[in-house]
Design a protein around this motif. Structure first.
Motif, PDB file in Angstrom:
ATOM      1  N   LYS A  46       0.879  -1.175   0.000  1.00 31.35           N
ATOM      2  CA  LYS A  46       0.000   0.000   0.000  1.00 31.35           C
ATOM      3  C   LYS A  46       0.913   1.221   0.000  1.00 31.35           C
ATOM      4  CE  LYS A  46      -3.726   2.438   2.212  1.00 31.35           C
ATOM      5  NZ  LYS A  46      -4.696   2.487   3.299  1.00 31.35           N
ATOM      6  N   LEU A  48       0.979   5.312   0.185  1.00 32.10           N
ATOM      7  CA  LEU A  48       0.260   6.533   0.502  1.00 32.10           C
ATOM      8  C   LEU A  48       1.026   7.675  -0.140  1.00 32.10           C
ATOM      9  CD1 LEU A  48      -2.098   7.787   2.101  1.00 32.10           C
ATOM     10  CD2 LEU A  48      -0.514   8.038   4.024  1.00 32.10           C
ATOM     11  N   THR A  50       0.764  11.736  -2.330  1.00 31.29           N
ATOM     12  CA  THR A  50       0.018  12.955  -2.580  1.00 31.29           C
ATOM     13  C   THR A  50       0.387  13.472  -3.961  1.00 31.29           C
ATOM     14  OG1 THR A  50      -0.666  15.062  -1.593  1.00 31.29           O
ATOM     15  CG2 THR A  50       1.712  14.580  -1.605  1.00 31.29           C
ATOM     16  N   PRO A  63      -1.020   8.151 -10.150  1.00 33.41           N
ATOM     17  CA  PRO A  63      -1.218   7.014  -9.239  1.00 33.41           C
ATOM     18  C   PRO A  63      -1.275   5.675  -9.980  1.00 33.41           C
ATOM     19  CG  PRO A  63      -2.739   8.795  -8.715  1.00 33.41           C
ATOM     20  CD  PRO A  63      -2.062   9.159 -10.005  1.00 33.41           C
ATOM     21  N   GLU A  67       1.184   2.473  -9.426  1.00 33.65           N
ATOM     22  CA  GLU A  67       0.644   1.133  -9.189  1.00 33.65           C
ATOM     23  C   GLU A  67       1.196   0.123 -10.201  1.00 33.65           C
ATOM     24  OE1 GLU A  67      -3.650  -1.086  -9.458  1.00 33.65           O
ATOM     25  OE2 GLU A  67      -3.622   0.951  -8.634  1.00 33.65           O
ATOM     26  N   GLU A  80      -1.871  -1.210  -3.841  1.00 37.88           N
ATOM     27  CA  GLU A  80      -2.939  -0.223  -3.703  1.00 37.88           C
ATOM     28  C   GLU A  80      -2.270   1.130  -3.506  1.00 37.88           C
ATOM     29  OE1 GLU A  80      -6.339   1.172  -0.485  1.00 37.88           O
ATOM     30  OE2 GLU A  80      -5.423  -0.788  -0.258  1.00 37.88           O
ATOM     31  N   GLU A  82      -3.032   4.970  -2.510  1.00 38.73           N
ATOM     32  CA  GLU A  82      -4.027   5.872  -1.917  1.00 38.73           C
ATOM     33  C   GLU A  82      -3.497   7.296  -1.996  1.00 38.73           C
ATOM     34  OE1 GLU A  82      -5.901   6.893   2.437  1.00 38.73           O
ATOM     35  OE2 GLU A  82      -5.444   4.805   2.001  1.00 38.73           O
ATOM     36  N   ILE A  83      -4.343   8.188  -2.484  1.00 37.15           N
ATOM     37  CA  ILE A  83      -3.991   9.611  -2.586  1.00 37.15           C
ATOM     38  C   ILE A  83      -4.545  10.333  -1.365  1.00 37.15           C
ATOM     39  CG2 ILE A  83      -4.304  11.743  -3.915  1.00 37.15           C
ATOM     40  CD1 ILE A  83      -2.632   9.737  -5.405  1.00 37.15           C
ATOM     41  N   THR A  84      -3.703  11.173  -0.776  1.00 38.05           N
ATOM     42  CA  THR A  84      -4.144  12.001   0.342  1.00 38.05           C
ATOM     43  C   THR A  84      -3.644  13.428   0.139  1.00 38.05           C
ATOM     44  OG1 THR A  84      -4.180  12.214   2.750  1.00 38.05           O
ATOM     45  CG2 THR A  84      -2.115  11.477   1.784  1.00 38.05           C
TER      46      THR A  84
END
Length: 105
Positions: A46, A48, A50, A63, A67, A80, A82-84
């Protein structure tokens, strides 16, 4: 087992360093866009990350590129991304190496 995870993390970082932001001529790792990389015992990853801004022109594709490139590593099972935006990216997140490349130091 920990050594395996470190080895995989190094490979993941190596692959991520081949991905560049189209607006800033350094890779997204040195740019500070990768906040964290998690690996479990099943080699599920995973990431994380931005973007430089919510309106970033590569918000849809970057993204996916992360991946796909990380999935290409043989030892990796699932990925996976994940964009934050918490915390929001700013130029203080650029690594020292990245700042040197950009002439900021």
């Amino acid at each position: 087992m920990e050594e395996d995870n470190e080895d995989i993390a190094d490979k993941i970082i190596g692959v991520i360093k081949t991905i560049y932001d189209p607006e800033i001529p350094i890779d997204i790792y040195e740019l500070g866009l990768i906040y964290d990389i998690f690996t479990n015992e099943d080699k599920d990853i995973k990431i994380l990350m931005t973007l430089t801004s919510p309106n970033c022109p590569v918000a849809e594709t970057l993204p996916v590129e992360v991946e796909e490139k990380v999935k290409s590593i043989d030892e990796v099972n699932n990925v996976e991304v994940e964009i934050t935006f918490d915390p929001p990216w700013d130029k203080n997140l650029i690594s020292e190496e990245g700042q040197l490349e950009l002439g900021m130091l």
